[in-house]
Enzyme design. Structure first.
Site, PDB file in Angstrom:
ATOM      1  N   HIS A  68       0.806  -1.228   0.000  1.00 40.19           N
ATOM      2  CA  HIS A  68       0.000   0.000   0.000  1.00 40.19           C
ATOM      3  C   HIS A  68       0.836   1.274   0.000  1.00 40.19           C
ATOM      4  O   HIS A  68       0.573   2.165  -0.813  1.00 40.19           O
ATOM      5  CB  HIS A  68      -1.096   0.015   1.055  1.00 40.19           C
TER       6      HIS A  68
ATOM      7  N   TYR B 288       1.549   5.226  -2.638  1.00 39.93           N
ATOM      8  CA  TYR B 288       1.852   6.642  -2.359  1.00 39.93           C
ATOM      9  C   TYR B 288       3.236   7.011  -2.892  1.00 39.93           C
ATOM     10  O   TYR B 288       3.479   8.172  -3.209  1.00 39.93           O
ATOM     11  CB  TYR B 288       1.664   6.951  -0.862  1.00 39.93           C
TER      12      TYR B 288
ATOM     13  N   HIS C 234     -10.558   0.141 -10.210  1.00 39.97           N
ATOM     14  CA  HIS C 234     -10.126   1.165  -9.224  1.00 39.97           C
ATOM     15  C   HIS C 234      -8.696   1.615  -9.522  1.00 39.97           C
ATOM     16  O   HIS C 234      -8.409   2.808  -9.620  1.00 39.97           O
ATOM     17  CB  HIS C 234     -10.229   0.595  -7.802  1.00 39.97           C
ATOM     18  N   PHE C 235      -7.797   0.641  -9.698  1.00 39.65           N
ATOM     19  CA  PHE C 235      -6.410   1.119  -9.739  1.00 39.65           C
ATOM     20  C   PHE C 235      -6.016   1.714 -11.082  1.00 39.65           C
ATOM     21  O   PHE C 235      -5.040   2.449 -11.164  1.00 39.65           O
ATOM     22  CB  PHE C 235      -5.413   0.105  -9.170  1.00 39.65           C
ATOM     23  N   HIS C 236      -6.814   1.449 -12.122  1.00 42.67           N
ATOM     24  CA  HIS C 236      -6.514   2.183 -13.363  1.00 42.67           C
ATOM     25  C   HIS C 236      -6.987   3.641 -13.256  1.00 42.67           C
ATOM     26  O   HIS C 236      -6.565   4.485 -14.045  1.00 42.67           O
ATOM     27  CB  HIS C 236      -7.114   1.479 -14.576  1.00 42.67           C
TER      28      HIS C 236
ATOM     29  N   ARG D 107     -10.860 -10.866 -11.460  1.00 44.60           N
ATOM     30  CA  ARG D 107      -9.709 -10.244 -12.091  1.00 44.60           C
ATOM     31  C   ARG D 107      -8.726 -11.356 -12.468  1.00 44.60           C
ATOM     32  O   ARG D 107      -8.918 -12.513 -12.086  1.00 44.60           O
ATOM     33  CB  ARG D 107      -9.052  -9.242 -11.132  1.00 44.60           C
ATOM     34  N   ARG D 108      -7.678 -11.019 -13.207  1.00 46.91           N
ATOM     35  CA  ARG D 108      -6.571 -11.935 -13.504  1.00 46.91           C
ATOM     36  C   ARG D 108      -7.054 -13.293 -14.029  1.00 46.91           C
ATOM     37  O   ARG D 108      -6.568 -14.340 -13.605  1.00 46.91           O
ATOM     38  CB  ARG D 108      -5.738 -12.167 -12.242  1.00 46.91           C
TER      39      ARG D 108
HETATM   40 FE1  HAS Z   1      -6.107   1.792  -3.815  1.00 46.36          FE
HETATM   41  C1  HAS Z   1      -6.330  -1.652  -4.038  1.00 46.36           C
HETATM   42  C2  HAS Z   1      -8.000   1.744  -0.977  1.00 46.36           C
HETATM   43  C3  HAS Z   1      -5.642   5.220  -3.423  1.00 46.36           C
HETATM   44  C4  HAS Z   1      -3.658   1.734  -6.224  1.00 46.36           C
HETATM   45  N1  HAS Z   1      -5.196   0.338  -4.930  1.00 46.36           N
HETATM   46  C5  HAS Z   1      -5.458  -1.019  -4.890  1.00 46.36           C
HETATM   47  C6  HAS Z   1      -4.635  -1.686  -5.851  1.00 46.36           C
HETATM   48  C7  HAS Z   1      -3.844  -0.729  -6.442  1.00 46.36           C
HETATM   49  C8  HAS Z   1      -4.217   0.538  -5.862  1.00 46.36           C
HETATM   50  C9  HAS Z   1      -2.783  -0.948  -7.506  1.00 46.36           C
HETATM   51  O1  HAS Z   1      -8.892  -0.340   1.104  1.00 46.36           O
HETATM   52  C10 HAS Z   1      -4.678  -3.184  -6.176  1.00 46.36           C
HETATM   53  C11 HAS Z   1      -3.587  -3.986  -5.539  1.00 46.36           C
HETATM   54  C12 HAS Z   1      -3.716  -5.406  -6.018  1.00 46.36           C
HETATM   55  O2  HAS Z   1      -3.189  -5.722  -7.087  1.00 46.36           O
HETATM   56  O3  HAS Z   1      -4.390  -6.183  -5.344  1.00 46.36           O
HETATM   57  N2  HAS Z   1      -6.755   3.208  -2.483  1.00 46.36           N
HETATM   58  C13 HAS Z   1      -7.546   2.990  -1.421  1.00 46.36           C
HETATM   59  C14 HAS Z   1      -7.843   4.265  -0.749  1.00 46.36           C
HETATM   60  C15 HAS Z   1      -7.163   5.226  -1.450  1.00 46.36           C
HETATM   61  C16 HAS Z   1      -6.478   4.564  -2.521  1.00 46.36           C
HETATM   62  C17 HAS Z   1      -8.707   4.488   0.440  1.00 46.36           C
HETATM   63  N3  HAS Z   1      -4.911   3.202  -4.668  1.00 46.36           N
HETATM   64  C18 HAS Z   1      -4.855   4.542  -4.350  1.00 46.36           C
HETATM   65  C19 HAS Z   1      -3.848   5.194  -5.132  1.00 46.36           C
HETATM   66  C20 HAS Z   1      -3.284   4.215  -5.921  1.00 46.36           C
HETATM   67  C21 HAS Z   1      -3.968   2.968  -5.616  1.00 46.36           C
HETATM   68  C22 HAS Z   1      -3.517   6.672  -5.034  1.00 46.36           C
HETATM   69  C23 HAS Z   1      -2.194   4.300  -6.932  1.00 46.36           C
HETATM   70  C24 HAS Z   1      -1.519   5.378  -7.210  1.00 46.36           C
HETATM   71  N4  HAS Z   1      -7.014   0.338  -2.740  1.00 46.36           N
HETATM   72  C25 HAS Z   1      -7.693   0.524  -1.577  1.00 46.36           C
HETATM   73  C26 HAS Z   1      -8.070  -0.788  -1.018  1.00 46.36           C
HETATM   74  C27 HAS Z   1      -7.589  -1.766  -1.879  1.00 46.36           C
HETATM   75  C28 HAS Z   1      -6.930  -1.018  -2.952  1.00 46.36           C
HETATM   76  C29 HAS Z   1      -8.807  -1.066   0.215  1.00 46.36           C
HETATM   77  C30 HAS Z   1      -7.699  -3.300  -1.730  1.00 46.36           C
HETATM   78  C31 HAS Z   1      -8.967  -3.798  -2.280  1.00 46.36           C
HETATM   79  C32 HAS Z   1      -9.040  -5.307  -2.284  1.00 46.36           C
HETATM   80  O4  HAS Z   1      -9.988  -5.841  -1.706  1.00 46.36           O
HETATM   81  O5  HAS Z   1      -8.186  -5.973  -2.877  1.00 46.36           O
HETATM   82  C33 HAS Z   1      -7.130   6.718  -1.089  1.00 46.36           C
HETATM   83  O6  HAS Z   1      -5.795   7.159  -0.965  1.00 46.36           O
HETATM   84  C34 HAS Z   1      -7.858   7.551  -2.072  1.00 46.36           C
HETATM   85  C35 HAS Z   1      -8.008   8.989  -1.596  1.00 46.36           C
HETATM   86  C36 HAS Z   1      -8.339   9.900  -2.737  1.00 46.36           C
HETATM   87  C37 HAS Z   1      -9.313  10.804  -2.744  1.00 46.36           C
HETATM   88  C38 HAS Z   1      -9.549  11.604  -3.996  1.00 46.36           C
HETATM   89  C39 HAS Z   1      -9.185  13.070  -3.846  1.00 46.36           C
HETATM   90  C40 HAS Z   1      -9.429  13.773  -5.137  1.00 46.36           C
HETATM   91  C41 HAS Z   1      -8.540  14.625  -5.746  1.00 46.36           C
HETATM   92  C42 HAS Z   1      -8.921  15.205  -7.069  1.00 46.36           C
HETATM   93  C43 HAS Z   1      -9.481  16.629  -6.923  1.00 46.36           C
HETATM   94  C44 HAS Z   1      -9.871  17.171  -8.239  1.00 46.36           C
HETATM   95  C45 HAS Z   1      -9.816  18.475  -8.602  1.00 46.36           C
HETATM   96  C46 HAS Z   1     -10.189  18.844  -9.989  1.00 46.36           C
HETATM   97  C47 HAS Z   1      -9.376  19.579  -7.706  1.00 46.36           C
HETATM   98  C48 HAS Z   1     -10.182  11.033  -1.581  1.00 46.36           C
HETATM   99  C49 HAS Z   1      -7.243  15.020  -5.141  1.00 46.36           C
HETATM  100  C50 HAS Z   1     -11.678  19.075 -10.003  1.00 46.36           C
HETATM  101  C51 HAS Z   1     -12.153  19.021 -11.403  1.00 46.36           C
HETATM  102  C52 HAS Z   1     -13.471  18.959 -11.748  1.00 46.36           C
HETATM  103  C53 HAS Z   1     -13.876  18.917 -13.172  1.00 46.36           C
HETATM  104  C54 HAS Z   1     -14.558  18.867 -10.725  1.00 46.36           C
END
Ligand code: HAS
Length: 546
Positions: free
Chosen positions: A217, A221, A371-373, A434-435
């Site tokens: 995890h 980051y 999700h991860f894409h 998946r996979r």
């Molecule tokens: Fe994740 C599984 C939970 C973030 C990558 N994640 C994965 C896997 C990958 C991955 C590769 O809790 C699969 C691993 C595998 O092969 O098994 N992930 C989270 C959570 C976050 C999160 C809570 N993940 C990421 C990031 C990744 C990534 C970043 C890669 C870079 N993830 C999980 C969990 C799993 C998981 C479980 C396991 C699931 C399972 O059962 O296997 C958080 O960090 C996300 C927080 C992000 C936000 C979004 C903030 C929004 C922003 C954009 C603002 C936009 C603006 C523009 C200002 C709250 C900053 C506005 C424009 C307009 C037009 C309105």
């Protein structure tokens, strides 16, 4: 300015993985063709499904991201800390990373390492695969260590001054990387290499998974934070404005040092050896790690609004139109902005995954790659593409030869990744795994296991995947044409990464020193990981030999 003696090293670190990316993306496109049943076979062009999937994951998620983080880190530290990089150490780091990648590539393409990018036991690879991974990681450590003396010197020479925010972000990235790679180094060196050499009778699979996900995890980051460095320190400038709050930028990077690691059990909610109490703790900590990203959303929206209003924007929402979405002079902007847009959905679905009960529904279904894409293949990948082009052209003193096409690439990619993920979310919610080579199993209409309800999601996913492949081809066209264009020594010598001025330049002590954050991070790891480790070690599962 970036040190002259680093430019060649940075260029190799940027361009070498981009060449490999062609294989990585090719196998990504093949994935959607296998899954939708367009290819109904165990293999295509001599490379089988799992070999291709391993190459896709290892190249795109491990090799490209690590090389890029080091290359970008070299550039940022050199520019911001006034030539603060030891070129000799940077060269040693780069050489180790290239060597490691080549050593690991051999067994992958020879079919002796079909272990996927999550390479924990009981799947076993040729020892050379693990040795290659070790060399790659050690190379990235050496590159990181090359920045530390320069940083200490800079602090001595600039007493009382705040370390530039971009350098803070890069150090936070590599502190996280240093911490999270230690347990996986133990796993690889003590468990996997001796086992794959036949020196041990078997391996403790649950321990191997625990150690891998401790790394797995924070790894995300490590991928994300270089992108955040661009969002905080460069995007506001590209938008014509300023960073809304310098303090929040620093707070976000420091918080990630504390919060990135103590939550890997959210990948192991179904792991038998670990108690539900600790899984629940990790679920809560996972919700907490979303907070710095939510802070980022607000800080960046405010920064973009300020920039757009400087450009004449007005109204409650109409100011969005004044951002340089299609500006050929500022073609880097859409690579960053569209990544943010994609990340809104990536973040929301991450929060779904973190929920203890929801995870049971989506775990190991195609929801997870969807999700991860939207995360690593969204903001992270677009920032890597955009910055690799920007940096390599800048360092060589060349101009983008097809700026219109350069602007189009992130739009095509974004469309592709949204369509791809929509399809995979849909079939994941219907239980599609998946996979899995679906074309020869669940999507084979002659099979007893046939699931016609999974077809639509996989077809939609295939359309998105092909568009994503097209975007990368367009990017390669822009890159090659630009690299082939005329070089100007004057441009190369005046090149610098953009730097945003802060709008609010707060000076708050607590975010000026890494130490308390690192200590808090280590305490959080001990609290959240020592008891699960004891549980796993005392569960006495039999060792697995094959
Ligand atoms: Fe994740 C599984 C939970 C973030 C990558 N994640 C994965 C896997 C990958 C991955 C590769 O809790 C699969 C691993 C595998 O092969 O098994 N992930 C989270 C959570 C976050 C999160 C809570 N993940 C990421 C990031 C990744 C990534 C970043 C890669 C870079 N993830 C999980 C969990 C799993 C998981 C479980 C396991 C699931 C399972 O059962 O296997 C958080 O960090 C996300 C927080 C992000 C936000 C979004 C903030 C929004 C922003 C954009 C603002 C936009 C603006 C523009 C200002 C709250 C900053 C506005 C424009 C307009 C037009 C309105």
């Amino acid at each position: 300015m970036i040190q002259k003696n680093l430019r060649g090293i940075i260029l190799v670190e940027l361009l070498f993985p981009l060449v490999l990316l062609l294989f990585g993306v090719y196998h990504g496109v093949l994935q959607v063709l296998y899954r939708s049943g367009v290819i109904q076979d165990l293999e295509f062009a001599g490379i089988n499904y799992y070999r291709g999937l391993t190459a896709h994951g290892v190249i795109n998620a491990i090799v490209l991201t690590t090389f890029f983080a080091v290359a970008f880190g070299n550039a940022v530290i050199s520019q911001q800390l006034k030539h603060g990089v030891s070129a000799r150490a940077a060269l040693a780091g780069a050489a180790l990373m290239v060597l490691g990648t080549l050593v690991a590539a051999g067994p992958i393409f020879a079919g002796k390492a079909d272990v996927l990018y999550t390479f924990y036991a009981p799947m076993r690879a040729d020892p050379l695969f693990y040795i290659g991974v070790v060399l790659l990681v050690v190379g990235s450590w050496v590159s990181f260590w090359a920045w530390i003396p320069g940083y200490l010197r800079w602090r001595k020479e600039h007493p009382g001054q705040k370390t530039p925010l971009a350098a803070v972000g890069i150090f936070a990235t590599f502190i996280i990387w240093q911490i999270c790679t230690l347990p996986v180094a133990y796993e690889v060196l003590v468990q996997l290499i001796p086992w794959s050499l036949g020196w041990t009778g078997g391996v403790n699979v649950v321990l191997s998974r625990l150690l891998f996900w401790f790394f797995g995890h924070p790894l995300v980051y490590f991928w994300l934070l270089p992108t955040y460095v661009m969002y905080y320190t460069m995007m506001p400038r590209l938008a014509g404005g300023k960073l809304y709050s310098d303090f929040y930028g620093r707070l976000v990077f420091m918080s990630f040092i504390v919060l990135s690691s103590p939550l890997g059990l959210h990948h192991q909610f179904t792991e038998p050896a670990i108690s539900s109490g600790y899984k629940a703790l990790h679920a809560v900590l996972t919700f907490l790690v979303a907070v710095p990203s939510l802070v980022t959303a607000f800080t960046l929206a405010a920064s973009l609004e300020y920039g757009a209003r400087q450009n004449g924007g007005n109204g409650l929402f109409a100011w969005w139109g004044k951002l340089p979405h299609f500006d050929k002079e500022r073609w880097l902007f859409p690579y960053l902005f569209l990544g943010l847009v994609i990340f809104i959905l990536g973040g929301i679905t991450g929060i779904v995954n973190a929920s203890y009960s929801m995870s049971a529904l989506v775990h190991n279904t195609s929801w997870i790659p969807a999700h991860f894409h939207l995360t690593v293949a969204g903001p992270v990948f677009l920032a890597i593409l955009g910055m690799s082009l920007y940096l390599s052209l800048g360092l060589l003193g060349k101009k983008c030869a097809a700026p219109g096409m350069a602007v189009a690439v992130p739009y095509v990619w974004t469309l592709g990744v949204f369509i791809f993920s929509a399809g995979l979310f849909y079939s994941g919610l219907h239980g599609a795994p998946r996979r899995t080579n679906l074309g020869i199993s669940f999507l084979d209409s002659t099979s007893n296991a046939y699931r016609p309800d999974w077809r639509i999601g996989e077809y939609v996913g295939a359309v998105g995947g092909i568009l994503m492949g097209l975007a990368v081809l367009l990017f390669v066209y822009v890159l090659v044409r630009s690299l082939a264009s005329a070089r100007s020594a004057q441009l190369a010598n005046s090149f610098a990464l953009p730097v945003s001025e802060p709008y609010h330049d707060e000076d708050i002590r607590v975010v000026r020193n890494f130490k308390p954050w690192v200590v808090a991070g280590i305490v959080a790891i001990l609290i959240s990981y020592v008891p699960p480790l004891v549980q796993v070690l005392s569960a006495n599962y039999p060792l697995v030999s094959e």
